[in-house]
Design a protein around this motif. Structure first.
Motif, short mmCIF file in Angstrom:
data_model
loop_
_atom_site.label_atom_id
_atom_site.label_comp_id
_atom_site.label_asym_id
_atom_site.label_seq_id
_atom_site.Cartn_x
_atom_site.Cartn_y
_atom_site.Cartn_z
N ARG A 27 0.84 -1.20 0.00
CA ARG A 27 0.00 0.00 0.00
C ARG A 27 0.87 1.25 0.00
O ARG A 27 0.47 2.31 -0.49
CB ARG A 27 -0.92 -0.03 1.23
CG ARG A 27 -2.09 0.90 1.13
CD ARG A 27 -3.11 0.60 2.21
NE ARG A 27 -3.75 -0.69 2.00
CZ ARG A 27 -4.68 -0.93 1.08
NH1 ARG A 27 -5.08 0.06 0.29
NH2 ARG A 27 -5.20 -2.12 0.95
N TYR A 28 2.05 1.16 0.60
CA TYR A 28 3.04 2.24 0.64
C TYR A 28 2.40 3.58 1.02
O TYR A 28 2.45 4.56 0.27
CB TYR A 28 3.79 2.34 -0.70
CG TYR A 28 4.53 1.07 -1.05
CD1 TYR A 28 5.53 0.59 -0.22
CD2 TYR A 28 4.20 0.33 -2.18
CE1 TYR A 28 6.20 -0.60 -0.51
CE2 TYR A 28 4.87 -0.86 -2.48
CZ TYR A 28 5.86 -1.32 -1.64
OH TYR A 28 6.51 -2.50 -1.92
N CYS A 29 1.81 3.60 2.19
CA CYS A 29 1.13 4.81 2.67
C CYS A 29 2.12 5.96 2.87
O CYS A 29 3.20 5.77 3.44
CB CYS A 29 0.43 4.53 4.00
SG CYS A 29 -0.94 3.35 3.91
N GLU A 30 1.75 7.12 2.41
CA GLU A 30 2.50 8.34 2.69
C GLU A 30 1.76 9.07 3.79
O GLU A 30 0.63 9.53 3.60
CB GLU A 30 2.62 9.20 1.43
CG GLU A 30 3.69 10.25 1.51
CD GLU A 30 3.98 10.92 0.17
OE1 GLU A 30 4.39 12.09 0.20
OE2 GLU A 30 3.78 10.27 -0.87
N ILE A 31 2.39 9.17 4.96
CA ILE A 31 1.68 9.54 6.18
C ILE A 31 2.18 10.87 6.73
O ILE A 31 3.37 11.06 6.98
CB ILE A 31 1.88 8.44 7.25
CG1 ILE A 31 1.52 7.05 6.68
CG2 ILE A 31 1.02 8.73 8.48
CD1 ILE A 31 1.95 5.89 7.57
#
Length: 341
Positions: A27-31
């Motif tokens: 998913r490689y969330c950018e948080i």
């Protein structure tokens, strides 16, 4: 909770936009600062990523290993099972949604260090610890620390997972894992994207990697949802992929769906559907196919693939051994694939 009491996460890096990129799963969330990722339990606090699920399970249970389901991994034994809040998939049909879709301030949790978890398994004399209920991928740091201690104590480790994990992260997470049941939720990209907000290819890659590059014993489960992933064509394609990439001896479980979460408009899976897909799988060449979430001893039991003798009789999660000793059929001597001691 103070950050000094939290576990700093692995598998992340800062981005040029001042956020954090979580690299635990595809998913490689950018948080952003103060925000959690999609899974709810990996949070950016002051420019660092923390695993806020570490040490905070939502409770424990002693389950039969068959409930995971694992039929060819030390059958007849019990396992200490637990999970946390959150999940990195968005399954509309989730059967454990009260946990997997909950944030920590929305569900009960207990404090348990890795040492506490292993001590609990020793207290109840369970030969395994199962990371389950939600997807243990999202609390990978906790899995690593517990499973390492458990291995040192002679306790085996079981993952019950969707297999949606980054290629580098999985090398560490599965370092001390002995068995895994991977939910192969369907066999089309359309199904995965529409109903789980994830992608099929990443899951297939994890399954292939587990089979060919680790010593983890694997079994697969497909929850059959009427009209969504239960067509003859899709089942045939799934079985052909398994045969080509994994071989004919990886146990395959087809389990019944019941209406839940965001799929309450669907009907429960008919028993006849389970029997139909099991027949397809066996006709394609799958040697060990089981059906679950229904009462059907005949189709949940294990038979010798060579002489067809009944070896392990199952009635739901109760089992009885016949013609079976240390993984071998005592009638013909055939060695059944699996881990039985």
């Amino acid at each position: 909770m103070r950050t000094s009491e939290l576990k700093e996460a692995k598998w992340w890096k800062p981005t040029e936009r001042g956020k954090i990129l979580c690299t635990l799963c595809p998913r490689y969330c950018e948080i952003g600062d103060g925000q959690p990722g999609f899974c709810y339990i990996r949070q950016n606090i002051g420019g660092k990523l923390y695993s806020i699920g570490y040490g905070r399970p939502t409770g424990f249970a002693i389950d039969p290993i068959e409930k995971k389901p694992l039929n060819h991994f030390i059958p007849g034994t019990s396992t200490l099972s637990f999970g946390t809040a959150g999940c990195n998939l968005g399954c509309k049909f989730c059967q454990n949604w009260s946990i997997s879709k909950a944030k920590f301030d929305e569900t009960y949790s207990v404090d348990a260090s890795p040492e506490d978890v292993v001590a609990l398994a020793k207290k109840y004399r369970t030969p395994t610890i199962a990371y389950t209920y939600n997807d243990p991928t999202i609390f990978g740091e906790y899995v690593i620390d517990i499973s390492k201690l458990a291995r040192e104590e002679g306790i085996r480790n079981v993952m019950v997972t969707a297999g949606y994990v980054d290629k580098e992260a999985r090398k560490e997470i599965y370092q001390y894992i002995d068995a895994a049941n991977v939910d192969l939720k369907g066999f089309t990209e359309r199904f995965y994207f529409k109903n789980t907000f994830s992608h099929l290819d990443y899951v297939l890659d994890t399954i292939y990697w587990l089979k060919h590059e680790t010593n983890v014993w694997i079994e697969l489960t497909t929850l059959l949802i009427p009209g969504e992933n239960d067509s003859d064509e899709e089942i045939i394609e799934e079985c052909q992929w398994i045969l080509k990439n994994l071989g004919d001896s990886v146990p395959l479980h087809f389990t019944a769906f019941h209406p839940d979460f965001k799929m309450r408009d669907k009907s429960p899976t008919p028993h006849s559907t389970l029997l139909r897909v099991k027949k397809i799988a066996e006709s394609e060449g799958i040697k060990y196919c089981y059906i679950g979430n229904v009462l059907d001893s005949k189709n949940q039991s294990t038979y010798c693939e060579k002489c067809n003798a009944l070896l392990i009789e199952r009635n739901w999660h109760n089992i009885k051994f016949h013609n079976f000793y240390k993984g071998k059929c005592t009638k013909c001597g055939f060695q059944i694939p699996g881990i039985f001691n």
